[in-house]
Design an enzyme around this catalytic site. Sequence first.
Site, PDB file in Angstrom:
ATOM      1  N   GLU A 142     -36.927 -40.921  27.610  1.00 37.83           N
ATOM      2  CA  GLU A 142     -37.752 -40.913  28.821  1.00 37.83           C
ATOM      3  C   GLU A 142     -39.250 -40.894  28.498  1.00 37.83           C
ATOM      4  O   GLU A 142     -39.964 -39.940  28.839  1.00 37.83           O
ATOM      5  CB  GLU A 142     -37.365 -39.751  29.728  1.00 37.83           C
ATOM      6  CG  GLU A 142     -35.980 -39.916  30.316  1.00 37.83           C
ATOM      7  CD  GLU A 142     -35.653 -38.908  31.404  1.00 37.83           C
ATOM      8  OE1 GLU A 142     -36.261 -37.827  31.432  1.00 37.83           O
ATOM      9  OE2 GLU A 142     -34.780 -39.201  32.233  1.00 37.83           O
ATOM     10  N   GLU A 310     -28.265 -42.455  31.842  1.00 37.43           N
ATOM     11  CA  GLU A 310     -27.886 -41.136  32.343  1.00 37.43           C
ATOM     12  C   GLU A 310     -27.581 -41.302  33.822  1.00 37.43           C
ATOM     13  O   GLU A 310     -28.482 -41.568  34.614  1.00 37.43           O
ATOM     14  CB  GLU A 310     -29.034 -40.137  32.168  1.00 37.43           C
ATOM     15  CG  GLU A 310     -29.402 -39.880  30.719  1.00 37.43           C
ATOM     16  CD  GLU A 310     -30.542 -38.866  30.568  1.00 37.43           C
ATOM     17  OE1 GLU A 310     -30.800 -38.099  31.515  1.00 37.43           O
ATOM     18  OE2 GLU A 310     -31.164 -38.857  29.494  1.00 37.43           O
TER      19      GLU A 310
HETATM   20  C1  GLA Z   1     -33.460 -36.350  31.907  1.00 38.48           C
HETATM   21  C2  GLA Z   1     -33.308 -36.306  30.424  1.00 38.48           C
HETATM   22  C3  GLA Z   1     -32.163 -35.495  29.967  1.00 38.48           C
HETATM   23  C4  GLA Z   1     -31.964 -34.320  30.825  1.00 38.48           C
HETATM   24  C5  GLA Z   1     -31.762 -34.740  32.234  1.00 38.48           C
HETATM   25  C6  GLA Z   1     -31.535 -33.580  33.159  1.00 38.48           C
HETATM   26  O1  GLA Z   1     -33.214 -37.475  32.581  1.00 38.48           O
HETATM   27  O2  GLA Z   1     -33.353 -37.527  29.762  1.00 38.48           O
HETATM   28  O3  GLA Z   1     -32.410 -35.097  28.657  1.00 38.48           O
HETATM   29  O4  GLA Z   1     -33.067 -33.500  30.695  1.00 38.48           O
HETATM   30  O5  GLA Z   1     -32.903 -35.386  32.673  1.00 38.48           O
HETATM   31  O6  GLA Z   1     -32.688 -32.847  33.403  1.00 38.48           O
END
Ligand code: GLA
Length: 669
Positions: A142, A310
């Site tokens: 991210e 995700e």
């Molecule tokens: C993000 C991150 C994960 C985790 C999720 C949930 O999208 O990439 O590592 O932290 O959120 O918070």
Amino acid sequence: MRIGADYYPEHWEKERWKTDAEMMVKANIKVIRIGEFAWSLYEPEEGKYEFDWMDEALDFFGKYGIKVVMCTPSATPPKWMIDKYPDILQNDIHGNPKLFGTRKHYCFNSETYREKTKKLNTLIAKRYAKHPAIEAWQVDNELGWSNTTRCYCKSCENRFRSWLKEKYGTIDNLNKTYGTTFWSQTYRSFEELNIPKAGACYDTCHDTQGQNPALLLDYYRFCSDSVVEFTKESVDTIKEYSDLPITSNLLDAAINSGTGIDYFKLSKEFDFVTWDNYIEFQWGKAKPETVSRDHALLRSYKKKPFWVMEQQSGPCGWSKLGPTPTPGKLRLWTYQSVANGADTVVYFRWRACPFGTEELWHGILNHDGKPNRRYAEVSRVGAEMEELSKNYRALMPRARVAIIKSFDSEWSQSIHRQVEGLYYDSLLLDYYRPFWNMGIPVDFVTAEEDLNRYDLVLAPMLMMVSDEGKKNIETYAQAGGKVLFSFRSGIKDMYNNMLTETVPGVFADLAGVEVEDYDPLLEKTTATTGVFGNGMAHMWCDIVKPVTAKVIGKYTSDFYAGEACMTVNQIGKGEVYYLGCDLDEKAMKMLAVYLGRKAGIDMDLYKVDGVEVVDATDGTNDALFILNYNDHSVIVSMERSYENMITHETVENVVELKPYDVAILKEAN
Ligand code: GLA
Ligand code: ZN
């Protein structure tokens, strides 16, 4: 088409791995993503490396036929490194170093961090490039998460000065371009320039401290470029050893409302793009059209199928939880992803972790690790995908409408909003929504890319455009394309200065109009009538004077009642529309129907509230997705006969869907 899970072997006793792998195989989970936060395990002390734990995990899960997305762990520099090399830390807008304790606390321009990252990435790439379990790479995690794109440290300031020197050549040129005669801001050398930190002005200056808008936009671009450069370095390191595809997980536009990274540019570094899709959690609930818009952005960055790296799989939050996904929703969200161009959907995370910041964040499994309702639902999806992949490769919606997304315009508008309540991304969503409602897929494009595959191109608030982009839009219109510009389009040069040409500046000739007066509305509203029916404007009204254009919409209230708000201008074989105001949802819907029909698109498709219809194809086989977001059953009428590709039943005249149910239909021969 398949599913996966984000997995952290390091969070669990090895004895548990077997149960996890067996449960994954049973649920048709084909791929896991691992290792994105594991720096302190790989390098517990400077220069002391430990890879055995990862070797073991890869071998173990590989034996079950589970494929792996291997990550580089640069999102979380370890404590020893921060203590020894504090210059790694990112600085906030006040110039204070961020502290160790969460993640993404590093500066993209820190030489030390770049070096450290390269060193570890090289070791990881070398060691695992040929591991048979690995099928792809993810760099970092991210990028730009939680306001981390823009750093205000010394290294950034130095690099920014070089970046400016490269761009402007001489300081006189910069002074002239920035208009530094305003408020006595003339610089004598590039070394005198500061990054636009907080503190120049408080109270009345708001979030940008009232600083020079050209300087601010350059700084935003520089920060975005810095992330791209940092990322490219990681990608290149992996490429030295591996031919496998490389990606990173991008963020949504909805919740994170822009990371400050130009995703079109960043995506060029990747073989495929992915994103993280959270829908109902601690921080709110995203509407289905917003999620769909985010999917549309993702498939648009490379005009290719993407992954969800995700996908929400349980009740989520850090300090508080959002709702548990109602039965059917995990399946619904997964198919929404697939319908809109996702090829692989990876659930975050396999199992809730009992420790750390995210101890409340639920995965498919609860903390207890037992098969539960969500596991059963995911298994159902896994089995269905197995079946569907016999008939389909990755699907992409057949988009004939495009919206121009300009990061320059987005950033410029964040610097100077133009009027209270106006947000670039929300305005784009206002244009996306009516097409979404009617089952017409929409892509996002840059002004410079090939527009010819679309019948209709919308350019809401395209505040600035490159010469190339302008020419491209013009050529598209000349050849028969339909283009729409909204208020505040074309008013700026590429340096973020207002143009002295009459509004809409760069686009005045194409639109065939002049705007000499405009009304930012604040609290009042203005009534309009036109090809979109009757509508109300809430934010902005351009009083449009046609030059070569024809009037197709007028104001009916205020001192400009009777004046034009919308026009159309013939350009070659095409038409250029200008809409000088914002419109309410009902009028936007009618406008979409009007424009769609003009562009030859069948606009009478499916109109059941809370139902998304996506017309997709894998190039050979078609799939019509019908997704019911309602908590009640719906009946959608169909004009032809179809085969339901999940149940293999024949669908004639109507398809009935239970709450949160999905149908994937293929026209019967
Ligand atoms: C993000 C991150 C994960 C985790 C999720 C949930 O999208 O990439 O590592 O932290 O959120 O918070
Ligand atoms: Zn920095």
